[in-house]
Design a protein around this motif. Sequence first.
Motif, mmCIF file in Angstrom:
data_model
loop_
_atom_site.group_PDB
_atom_site.id
_atom_site.type_symbol
_atom_site.label_atom_id
_atom_site.label_comp_id
_atom_site.label_asym_id
_atom_site.label_seq_id
_atom_site.Cartn_x
_atom_site.Cartn_y
_atom_site.Cartn_z
ATOM 1 N N GLY A 34 0.800 -1.222 0.000
ATOM 2 C CA GLY A 34 0.000 0.000 0.000
ATOM 3 C C GLY A 34 0.831 1.270 0.000
ATOM 4 O O GLY A 34 0.433 2.284 0.570
ATOM 5 N N VAL A 35 1.993 1.195 -0.645
ATOM 6 C CA VAL A 35 2.864 2.365 -0.767
ATOM 7 C C VAL A 35 3.186 2.573 -2.241
ATOM 8 O O VAL A 35 2.885 1.730 -3.074
ATOM 9 N N GLY A 36 3.816 3.685 -2.558
ATOM 10 C CA GLY A 36 4.181 3.955 -3.937
ATOM 11 C C GLY A 36 5.495 3.278 -4.317
ATOM 12 O O GLY A 36 6.319 2.945 -3.467
ATOM 13 N N VAL A 37 5.674 3.093 -5.617
ATOM 14 C CA VAL A 37 6.905 2.494 -6.125
ATOM 15 C C VAL A 37 8.113 3.362 -5.756
ATOM 16 O O VAL A 37 9.167 2.841 -5.380
ATOM 17 N N ARG A 38 7.960 4.662 -5.805
ATOM 18 C CA ARG A 38 9.054 5.569 -5.453
ATOM 19 C C ARG A 38 9.519 5.315 -4.021
ATOM 20 O O ARG A 38 10.714 5.372 -3.719
ATOM 21 N N PHE A 39 8.565 5.022 -3.121
ATOM 22 C CA PHE A 39 8.935 4.740 -1.736
ATOM 23 C C PHE A 39 9.788 3.481 -1.666
ATOM 24 O O PHE A 39 10.790 3.442 -0.951
ATOM 25 N N ILE A 40 9.421 2.443 -2.409
ATOM 26 C CA ILE A 40 10.190 1.191 -2.418
ATOM 27 C C ILE A 40 11.598 1.456 -2.951
ATOM 28 O O ILE A 40 12.591 0.991 -2.382
ATOM 29 N N VAL A 41 11.694 2.215 -4.023
ATOM 30 C CA VAL A 41 12.994 2.547 -4.613
ATOM 31 C C VAL A 41 13.868 3.266 -3.581
ATOM 32 O O VAL A 41 15.031 2.906 -3.366
ATOM 33 N N ASP A 42 13.293 4.271 -2.922
ATOM 34 C CA ASP A 42 14.051 5.033 -1.926
ATOM 35 C C ASP A 42 14.417 4.172 -0.715
ATOM 36 O O ASP A 42 15.528 4.258 -0.203
ATOM 37 N N LEU A 43 13.491 3.343 -0.264
ATOM 38 C CA LEU A 43 13.746 2.476 0.887
ATOM 39 C C LEU A 43 14.887 1.510 0.591
ATOM 40 O O LEU A 43 15.816 1.354 1.393
ATOM 41 N N GLU A 44 14.838 0.871 -0.562
ATOM 42 C CA GLU A 44 15.889 -0.068 -0.942
ATOM 43 C C GLU A 44 17.239 0.623 -1.125
ATOM 44 O O GLU A 44 18.287 0.015 -0.926
ATOM 45 N N ALA A 45 17.208 1.888 -1.478
ATOM 46 C CA ALA A 45 18.445 2.654 -1.651
ATOM 47 C C ALA A 45 19.001 3.151 -0.317
ATOM 48 O O ALA A 45 20.084 3.724 -0.273
ATOM 49 N N GLY A 46 18.255 2.922 0.768
ATOM 50 C CA GLY A 46 18.729 3.328 2.087
ATOM 51 C C GLY A 46 18.510 4.786 2.409
ATOM 52 O O GLY A 46 19.218 5.362 3.234
ATOM 53 N N LYS A 47 17.496 5.393 1.782
ATOM 54 C CA LYS A 47 17.216 6.800 2.045
ATOM 55 C C LYS A 47 16.887 6.981 3.532
ATOM 56 O O LYS A 47 15.960 6.363 4.044
ATOM 57 N N PRO A 48 17.634 7.818 4.235
ATOM 58 C CA PRO A 48 17.459 7.932 5.679
ATOM 59 C C PRO A 48 16.158 8.595 6.124
ATOM 60 O O PRO A 48 15.776 8.460 7.275
ATOM 61 N N SER A 49 15.465 9.266 5.237
ATOM 62 C CA SER A 49 14.236 9.948 5.634
ATOM 63 C C SER A 49 12.976 9.121 5.367
ATOM 64 O O SER A 49 11.874 9.643 5.428
ATOM 65 N N ALA A 50 13.132 7.830 5.117
ATOM 66 C CA ALA A 50 11.968 6.975 4.862
ATOM 67 C C ALA A 50 11.056 6.976 6.082
ATOM 68 O O ALA A 50 11.509 6.836 7.210
ATOM 69 N N GLN A 51 9.762 7.105 5.839
ATOM 70 C CA GLN A 51 8.786 7.144 6.924
ATOM 71 C C GLN A 51 8.695 5.787 7.608
ATOM 72 O O GLN A 51 8.570 4.761 6.947
ATOM 73 N N ILE A 52 8.732 5.798 8.935
ATOM 74 C CA ILE A 52 8.729 4.551 9.686
ATOM 75 C C ILE A 52 7.425 3.770 9.484
ATOM 76 O O ILE A 52 7.452 2.549 9.360
ATOM 77 N N GLY A 53 6.301 4.445 9.417
ATOM 78 C CA GLY A 53 5.022 3.756 9.228
ATOM 79 C C GLY A 53 4.982 2.996 7.915
ATOM 80 O O GLY A 53 4.572 1.828 7.872
ATOM 81 N N LYS A 54 5.407 3.634 6.857
ATOM 82 C CA LYS A 54 5.432 2.981 5.549
ATOM 83 C C LYS A 54 6.470 1.865 5.518
ATOM 84 O O LYS A 54 6.255 0.822 4.912
ATOM 85 N N THR A 55 7.598 2.095 6.178
ATOM 86 C CA THR A 55 8.633 1.057 6.239
ATOM 87 C C THR A 55 8.080 -0.185 6.925
ATOM 88 O O THR A 55 8.293 -1.309 6.457
ATOM 89 N N LEU A 56 7.348 0.002 8.015
ATOM 90 C CA LEU A 56 6.736 -1.133 8.716
ATOM 91 C C LEU A 56 5.713 -1.843 7.834
ATOM 92 O O LEU A 56 5.601 -3.071 7.875
ATOM 93 N N GLN A 57 4.963 -1.097 7.029
ATOM 94 C CA GLN A 57 4.010 -1.710 6.099
ATOM 95 C C GLN A 57 4.738 -2.608 5.104
ATOM 96 O O GLN A 57 4.275 -3.711 4.800
ATOM 97 N N VAL A 58 5.860 -2.140 4.580
ATOM 98 C CA VAL A 58 6.634 -2.911 3.613
ATOM 99 C C VAL A 58 7.185 -4.168 4.272
ATOM 100 O O VAL A 58 7.087 -5.266 3.717
ATOM 101 N N LEU A 59 7.759 -4.025 5.459
ATOM 102 C CA LEU A 59 8.297 -5.184 6.165
ATOM 103 C C LEU A 59 7.201 -6.217 6.422
ATOM 104 O O LEU A 59 7.414 -7.416 6.236
ATOM 105 N N ALA A 60 6.022 -5.766 6.822
ATOM 106 C CA ALA A 60 4.907 -6.678 7.076
ATOM 107 C C ALA A 60 4.471 -7.379 5.794
ATOM 108 O O ALA A 60 4.191 -8.585 5.798
#
Length: 80
Positions: A34-60
């Motif tokens: 339930g997140v955008g593709v851009r968020f996945i790209v940034d998360l995988e790249a290690g962007k330090p400002s990734a939102q914790i709520g969205k990160t938890l959604q991806v991990l789940a």
Amino acid sequence: MKVQDLTPAAIGAVVRATRKAAGLRQYELAGAAGVGVRFIVDLEAGKPSAQIGKTLQVLAALGCSLDISTPPQDKGRRNP
């Protein structure tokens, strides 16, 4: 992974490796989490400002868990 080892880059590497092992493309994981593709790209790249709520959604969505342990209570200290 210990908290001191828990960096945005380390989380991104886990997400990327787990996604690839599951045979998912970034857009498929984004849809499942339930997140955008851009968020996945940034998360995988290690962007330090990734939102914790969205990160938890991806991990789940990947079936990963994040365990946090609190330090042992110091009996000589008062808790605020």
